[in-house]
Design an enzyme around this catalytic site. Structure first.
Site, PDB file in Angstrom:
ATOM      1  N   MET A  68     -13.625 -30.266  72.196  1.00  0.00           N
ATOM      2  CA  MET A  68     -13.808 -29.511  72.866  1.00  0.00           C
ATOM      3  C   MET A  68     -12.654 -29.482  74.227  1.00  0.00           C
ATOM      4  O   MET A  68     -12.136 -30.301  74.360  1.00  0.00           O
ATOM      5  CB  MET A  68     -15.038 -29.710  73.448  1.00  0.00           C
ATOM      6  CG  MET A  68     -15.879 -29.146  74.170  1.00  0.00           C
ATOM      7  SD  MET A  68     -16.294 -27.614  73.488  1.00  0.00           S
ATOM      8  CE  MET A  68     -14.802 -26.325  75.316  1.00  0.00           C
ATOM      9  N   ILE A  69     -12.192 -27.953  74.380  1.00  0.00           N
ATOM     10  CA  ILE A  69     -10.888 -28.162  74.998  1.00  0.00           C
ATOM     11  C   ILE A  69     -11.973 -27.231  75.901  1.00  0.00           C
ATOM     12  O   ILE A  69     -12.296 -26.287  76.562  1.00  0.00           O
ATOM     13  CB  ILE A  69      -9.952 -26.875  74.674  1.00  0.00           C
ATOM     14  CG1 ILE A  69      -9.268 -28.153  73.304  1.00  0.00           C
ATOM     15  CG2 ILE A  69      -9.485 -26.937  76.084  1.00  0.00           C
ATOM     16  CD1 ILE A  69      -8.541 -27.179  72.890  1.00  0.00           C
ATOM     17  N   SER A  72     -10.583 -28.526  82.517  1.00  0.00           N
ATOM     18  CA  SER A  72     -10.015 -29.953  83.064  1.00  0.00           C
ATOM     19  C   SER A  72      -9.416 -30.543  81.918  1.00  0.00           C
ATOM     20  O   SER A  72      -8.498 -31.329  82.137  1.00  0.00           O
ATOM     21  CB  SER A  72     -10.809 -30.291  84.125  1.00  0.00           C
ATOM     22  OG  SER A  72     -11.746 -29.387  84.812  1.00  0.00           O
ATOM     23  N   HIS A  82     -12.014 -32.729  75.447  1.00  0.00           N
ATOM     24  CA  HIS A  82     -13.111 -33.664  75.048  1.00  0.00           C
ATOM     25  C   HIS A  82     -13.191 -34.297  73.292  1.00  0.00           C
ATOM     26  O   HIS A  82     -13.487 -33.486  72.818  1.00  0.00           O
ATOM     27  CB  HIS A  82     -14.413 -33.854  75.593  1.00  0.00           C
ATOM     28  CG  HIS A  82     -14.814 -32.920  76.565  1.00  0.00           C
ATOM     29  ND1 HIS A  82     -14.447 -33.868  78.139  1.00  0.00           N
ATOM     30  CD2 HIS A  82     -14.438 -31.536  77.612  1.00  0.00           C
ATOM     31  CE1 HIS A  82     -14.739 -33.324  79.661  1.00  0.00           C
ATOM     32  NE2 HIS A  82     -14.044 -31.373  79.129  1.00  0.00           N
ATOM     33  N   TYR A 110     -24.617 -13.343  73.931  1.00  0.00           N
ATOM     34  CA  TYR A 110     -22.974 -11.946  74.669  1.00  0.00           C
ATOM     35  C   TYR A 110     -22.120 -12.299  74.155  1.00  0.00           C
ATOM     36  O   TYR A 110     -21.677 -13.246  73.974  1.00  0.00           O
ATOM     37  CB  TYR A 110     -23.705 -11.684  76.513  1.00  0.00           C
ATOM     38  CG  TYR A 110     -23.546 -12.547  77.111  1.00  0.00           C
ATOM     39  CD1 TYR A 110     -24.684 -13.539  77.477  1.00  0.00           C
ATOM     40  CD2 TYR A 110     -22.168 -12.999  77.561  1.00  0.00           C
ATOM     41  CE1 TYR A 110     -24.205 -14.286  78.430  1.00  0.00           C
ATOM     42  CE2 TYR A 110     -22.194 -14.335  78.498  1.00  0.00           C
ATOM     43  CZ  TYR A 110     -23.078 -14.716  79.220  1.00  0.00           C
ATOM     44  OH  TYR A 110     -23.008 -15.524  79.394  1.00  0.00           O
ATOM     45  N   ASP A 164     -18.605 -23.370  74.927  1.00  0.00           N
ATOM     46  CA  ASP A 164     -19.232 -24.858  75.573  1.00  0.00           C
ATOM     47  C   ASP A 164     -20.875 -24.699  75.478  1.00  0.00           C
ATOM     48  O   ASP A 164     -21.152 -25.083  75.569  1.00  0.00           O
ATOM     49  CB  ASP A 164     -18.045 -25.928  76.694  1.00  0.00           C
ATOM     50  CG  ASP A 164     -18.698 -24.451  77.575  1.00  0.00           C
ATOM     51  OD1 ASP A 164     -18.846 -23.067  77.500  1.00  0.00           O
ATOM     52  OD2 ASP A 164     -17.839 -24.890  78.685  1.00  0.00           O
ATOM     53  N   ARG A 165     -20.829 -23.750  76.433  1.00  0.00           N
ATOM     54  CA  ARG A 165     -22.198 -23.165  76.716  1.00  0.00           C
ATOM     55  C   ARG A 165     -23.166 -22.588  75.555  1.00  0.00           C
ATOM     56  O   ARG A 165     -24.568 -23.855  75.635  1.00  0.00           O
ATOM     57  CB  ARG A 165     -22.761 -22.307  77.449  1.00  0.00           C
ATOM     58  CG  ARG A 165     -22.004 -22.713  79.004  1.00  0.00           C
ATOM     59  CD  ARG A 165     -21.816 -20.921  80.118  1.00  0.00           C
ATOM     60  NE  ARG A 165     -23.157 -20.912  80.451  1.00  0.00           N
ATOM     61  CZ  ARG A 165     -24.106 -19.711  80.921  1.00  0.00           C
ATOM     62  NH1 ARG A 165     -22.943 -18.535  80.792  1.00  0.00           N
ATOM     63  NH2 ARG A 165     -24.933 -19.461  80.884  1.00  0.00           N
ATOM     64  N   THR A 189     -16.283 -28.356  85.332  1.00  0.00           N
ATOM     65  CA  THR A 189     -15.043 -28.247  86.681  1.00  0.00           C
ATOM     66  C   THR A 189     -16.211 -26.431  86.492  1.00  0.00           C
ATOM     67  O   THR A 189     -16.090 -26.660  88.301  1.00  0.00           O
ATOM     68  CB  THR A 189     -14.130 -26.997  85.382  1.00  0.00           C
ATOM     69  OG1 THR A 189     -13.676 -27.996  84.738  1.00  0.00           O
ATOM     70  CG2 THR A 189     -13.248 -26.545  86.747  1.00  0.00           C
TER      71      THR A 189
END
Ligand SMILES: Nc1ncnc2c1ncn2[C@@H]1O[C@H](COP(=O)(O)OP(=O)(O)OP(=O)(O)O)[C@@H](O)[C@H]1O
Ligand SMILES: CC(C)(CO)[C@@H](O)C(=O)NCCC(=O)O
Ligand SMILES: [K+]
Length: 248
Positions: free
Chosen positions: A16-17, A20, A23, A91, A97-98, A120
């Site tokens: 996961m980019i 900051s 991951h 949307y 990430d969310r 972040t």
């Protein structure tokens, strides 16, 4: 996404980019065996240079479009994007990430689910029993709030975050910044939590992201009864990626 591994224990990597940091996680089948964060920079992790790691399937999601260009050309890379996420009502500009964190939290804690990601940016993202996105909110994360004060003023220094709740009424600059950021962030988060439980009395709430431990310890000091009903899980995004990988 095509299933690459028929054997349940086959290894694969998730990346996961974030804004900051990068991951990373290594899985054997559904089991997470290792997770680590590294600072941003082009090539990423030197372990990938080893021949063995190049053969392992790598699933990449990014909220930084420019970083994706590098990974697209990597062998065995599968890019995760929004249309693959089995949530309704997403949307077009929702952060991947969310979406992954909500999917992972729902898959591990159940629905309805509200994810609070202290990264972040600090984000809140909710979804109901039908896996319909309810929506959420975005505001600057703890570190970013501290940095923006230091950058936008002459006299304010960049200060560290205390591991324990600071006193509310500060008599020095460092404590005043800590108080201002922490008490307003916590009041805001709790206000969202209460609104969530009014709408979804049985809804779950999970905290994640780089600031999850700090946020949770402030929550325990300020609102112990609320803290008892809130979970903390550093790996929500990886559970979301696992859900996609294992169900194909
Ligand atoms: N070693 C660390 N390096 C950088 N930030 C850290 C570290 N440990 C904790 N943090 C905290 O983590 C927060 C950043 O969270 P995280 O690493 O989840 O961000 P990110 O990479 O942008 O991911 P996201 O995209 O989810 O926000 C910062 O506010 C910072 O206070
Ligand atoms: C809000 C961040 C930066 C949090 O990492 C990311 O999810 C993002 O870039 N989102 C796009 C905007 C949105 O989610 O509405
Ligand atoms: K931007």
């Amino acid at each position: 996404m095509k299933r690459q591994h028929d054997k349940k224990q086959n290894p694969w990597l998730a990346l996961m980019i974030g804004n900051s940091r990068l991951h990373w996680a290594k899985f054997n089948g559904a089991k997470l065996v290792e997770a680590w964060d590294i600072e941003h920079f082009g090539a990423g992790d030197e372990r990938l240079a080893s021949g063995e790691w190049k053969k392992i399937p790598l699933y990449v999601a990014s909220v930084v479009p420019s970083e994706m260009i590098f990974w697209q050309n990597f062998p065995n890379v599968k890019i995760i994007n929004r249309d693959q996420i089995p949530l309704k009502g997403i949307y077009s500009s929702l952060g991947i990430d969310r979406a992954l964190a909500v999917l992972g939290a729902g898959a591990t804690s159940g629905w309805p689910i509200l994810v609070i990601d202290g990264g972040t940016a600090l984000t809140l993202t909710g979804a109901d029993e039908q896996r319909q996105l309810i929506g959420g909110a975005i505001f600057p994360g703890l570190k970013l709030q501290i940095k923006s004060l230091a950058q936008g003023t002459a006299a304010l220094p960049e200060i560290p975050l205390p591991s324990q709740l600071p006193p509310r009424w500060a008599l020095d600059t460092k404590s005043a910044i800590q108080s201002g950021i922490i008490y307003t962030v916590m009041a805001g988060i709790v206000n969202y939590m209460q609104a969530w439980w009014r709408e979804f009395p049985k809804g779950q709430i999970v905290l994640t992201g780089g600031d999850r431990t700090l946020l949770f310890s402030y929550l325990e000091s300020l609102f112990p009864d609320i803290a008892k009903k809130v979970k903390v899980d550093p790996h929500l995004i990886f559970w979301g990626i696992r859900d996609l990988v294992m169900s194909h």
